[in-house]
Design an enzyme around this catalytic site. Structure first.
Site, PDB file in Angstrom:
ATOM      1  N   ASP A   8     133.731  24.251 116.159  1.00  0.00           N
ATOM      2  CA  ASP A   8     133.568  24.207 117.503  1.00  0.00           C
ATOM      3  C   ASP A   8     132.762  25.411 118.344  1.00  0.00           C
ATOM      4  O   ASP A   8     133.125  26.470 118.060  1.00  0.00           O
ATOM      5  CB  ASP A   8     134.985  24.399 118.349  1.00  0.00           C
ATOM      6  CG  ASP A   8     135.582  23.092 118.729  1.00  0.00           C
ATOM      7  OD1 ASP A   8     134.669  21.976 119.116  1.00  0.00           O
ATOM      8  OD2 ASP A   8     136.655  22.876 118.954  1.00  0.00           O
ATOM      9  N   GLU A  39     131.623  19.205 120.761  1.00  0.00           N
ATOM     10  CA  GLU A  39     132.040  18.761 121.977  1.00  0.00           C
ATOM     11  C   GLU A  39     132.670  19.634 122.908  1.00  0.00           C
ATOM     12  O   GLU A  39     132.985  19.068 124.049  1.00  0.00           O
ATOM     13  CB  GLU A  39     133.451  17.983 121.107  1.00  0.00           C
ATOM     14  CG  GLU A  39     134.462  18.706 120.647  1.00  0.00           C
ATOM     15  CD  GLU A  39     135.631  18.282 120.310  1.00  0.00           C
ATOM     16  OE1 GLU A  39     136.280  17.385 121.078  1.00  0.00           O
ATOM     17  OE2 GLU A  39     135.960  18.165 118.940  1.00  0.00           O
ATOM     18  N   ASN A  40     132.446  20.951 122.662  1.00  0.00           N
ATOM     19  CA  ASN A  40     132.964  21.906 123.694  1.00  0.00           C
ATOM     20  C   ASN A  40     131.992  22.842 124.055  1.00  0.00           C
ATOM     21  O   ASN A  40     132.253  24.227 124.602  1.00  0.00           O
ATOM     22  CB  ASN A  40     134.295  22.688 122.950  1.00  0.00           C
ATOM     23  CG  ASN A  40     135.520  21.954 122.861  1.00  0.00           C
ATOM     24  OD1 ASN A  40     135.964  21.253 123.983  1.00  0.00           O
ATOM     25  ND2 ASN A  40     136.070  21.758 121.817  1.00  0.00           N
ATOM     26  N   ASN A  67     137.209  14.447 120.513  1.00  0.00           N
ATOM     27  CA  ASN A  67     137.928  13.989 121.833  1.00  0.00           C
ATOM     28  C   ASN A  67     137.379  14.614 122.991  1.00  0.00           C
ATOM     29  O   ASN A  67     137.619  13.892 124.089  1.00  0.00           O
ATOM     30  CB  ASN A  67     139.400  14.123 121.800  1.00  0.00           C
ATOM     31  CG  ASN A  67     139.824  15.489 121.722  1.00  0.00           C
ATOM     32  OD1 ASN A  67     139.355  16.341 121.259  1.00  0.00           O
ATOM     33  ND2 ASN A  67     140.780  15.896 122.388  1.00  0.00           N
ATOM     34  N   HIS A  68     136.597  15.320 123.142  1.00  0.00           N
ATOM     35  CA  HIS A  68     135.977  15.877 124.377  1.00  0.00           C
ATOM     36  C   HIS A  68     134.471  15.287 124.579  1.00  0.00           C
ATOM     37  O   HIS A  68     133.971  15.739 125.483  1.00  0.00           O
ATOM     38  CB  HIS A  68     136.253  17.302 124.584  1.00  0.00           C
ATOM     39  CG  HIS A  68     137.446  17.939 124.623  1.00  0.00           C
ATOM     40  ND1 HIS A  68     138.301  17.923 125.684  1.00  0.00           N
ATOM     41  CD2 HIS A  68     138.061  18.647 123.519  1.00  0.00           C
ATOM     42  CE1 HIS A  68     139.365  18.315 125.345  1.00  0.00           C
ATOM     43  NE2 HIS A  68     139.107  18.880 124.011  1.00  0.00           N
TER      44      HIS A  68
END
Length: 101
Positions: A8, A39-40, A67-68
């Site tokens: 991440d 994703e972050n 999921n983001h």
């Protein structure tokens, strides 16, 4: 083939760390391919196209998402235009992108 995977990348602090460290790591270890979880990147809510472009300049070749990925709709704006982002196959979106199959 030498591959480096970055977990991440979290917001501005993560972008700064990638900028500072990744180019030297790629050179030191003769990395052929860099994959990162994106994703972050944009304030823990997906990844804007601007951040995508910046991270590509620092040496990231491919992005994974989680999921983001679709928070705030940021990724929808350019996902059709790129071929180096995948989203989870088990993510419950009815999309027709290569990463969903």
């Amino acid at each position: 083939m030498k591959i480096i995977f970055i977990g991440d990348i979290m917001a501005d602090a993560g972008i700064k760390a990638v900028k500072k460290e990744l180019p030297a790591l790629i050179k030191k270890y003769s990395v052929d391919y860099c994959i990162a979880n994106g994703e972050n990147v944009s304030n823990a809510q997906s990844m804007t196209k601007e951040h995508y472009r910046i991270l590509m300049k620092f040496g990231i070749d491919f992005f994974t998402m989680g999921n983001h990925a679709f928070d705030q709709g940021k990724l929808f704006k350019y996902l059709d235009d790129v071929e180096n982002i995948i989203i989870p196959a088990n993510y419950n979106y009815k999309l027709n992108y290569p990463g969903t199959k």
